[in-house]
Design an enzyme around this catalytic site. Structure first.
Site: not given
Length: 320
Positions: A78, A119, A143, A182
């Site tokens: 999450a 990430s 982020y 994208v």
């Protein structure tokens, strides 16, 4: 950790990756609890057989209620992710708060395993291919900064409180159920106007794209294998792995693939600049040699992952 006959909680389990991870874990014979607030995920994506809890993971009481001593492992996927977020402080606070509360609850309940979806954005604009031990980590987006902060929390709880943790640094993951990225963006634009496609930046941004099926398989492989031969580890360990491909795909190439899937030949128009938005890393390729060393490589390289995802999403968006 053996991912069979375990009780596993998946945060964000109604989302793009989380729902497909939950499906895999159930198929492998595990008991799965999905926790989601359905702000991004969809209830119909939760696989049959999973227990579902609707909860706000920034609320301490809700997190405490979700985490119990019967859990063997938490997969934490999450997150709030919006590159154009007009509340960057809120995005950072929300992501780090969720992770902190979950780790606290795992410590209190005695949950021994914690798998965290990080990430590639933690690296910022790093040399390529980027290995896991690259330093210094200098993210260029809020982020990415939140993910780096969360990694620090995961490491702290692993080393200070006996948790075994696995951290995954994702490349760009693509496939069915993907939204706000994208490939679905190009599909929707071309459905609206088959003659012209607006591309953010200059189209030369180039990154690795990993199909969600490979992503899920890699996560399970890492949890199963990373640390399995570490006979000295009795908790208190963290294992960090890049998840990606050895190849990259440019935004222009994605436009070509999506156009080909739709059997179109649009004119391309560019917004200009070398990145699509503030905080966008124009070029990214992760080293996956550490992952290969424990016996895993992707089935699909970047171009093939993009094409398969475009085909899947074209059908999915048509049916929506």
């Amino acid at each position: 950790m053996d991912l069979t006959d375990a009780r596993i909680l998946v945060t964000g389990g109604a989302g793009f990756i989380g729902s497909q991870l939950s499906d895999r874990l159930l198929a492998d014979g595990n008991e799965v609890v999905v926790v989601d607030d359905f702000s991004n995920g969809r209830e119909e994506w939760v696989p049959a057989g999973a227990e579902v809890l609707e909860a706000d993971l920034t609320n301490r009481d809700a997190v405490t209620d979700a985490i119990d001593a019967d859990l063997d492992l938490v997969f934490h996927l999450a997150a709030r992710k919006d590159p154009n977020d007009d509340d960057p402080r809120g995005q950072f606070d929300e992501n780090t708060t969720m992770t902190h509360l979950l780790l606290e609850a795992c410590r209190d309940a005695g949950v021994e395993g914690f798998a965290f979806a990080s990430s590639s954005t933690v690296y910022g604009e790093a040399p390529r291919p980027t290995p896991e031990d690259f330093a210094p980590l200098e993210p260029i987006s809020v982020y990415g900064a939140s993910k780096l902060g969360e990694e620090g929390l995961v490491s702290t709880y692993a080393h200070s409180h006996g948790l075994t943790a696995w951290t995954f640094r994702f490349a760009n993951v693509v496939g069915p159920r993907l939204r706000g990225a994208v490939i679905p963006d190009f599909l929707e634009k071309l459905r609206a106007n088959p003659e012209s496609l607006t591309i953010l930046g200059d189209g030369r941004q180039e990154k690795s794209y990993l199909h969600v099926d490979d992503c899920v398989d890699a996560m399970c492989h890492v949890v199963d294998r990373a640390g399995a031969d570490d006979v000295e580890s009795d908790g208190g360990a963290t294992y960090t792995y890049n998840l990606g491909t050895r190849t990259t795909t440019s935004v222009d190439r994605i436009a070509d693939i999506v156009s080909d899937v739709l059997d179109l030949d649009p004119d391309y128009e560019y917004t200009g600049g070398d990145r699509g938005w503030t905080g966008d890393v124009p070029r990214m390729r992760l080293s996956i040699e550490k992952l290969a060393a424990i016996g895993w490589t992707p089935n699909l390289e970047s171009d093939d992952a993009v094409r398969r995802a475009a085909e899947e999403l074209a059908d999915e968006i048509d049916e929506a």
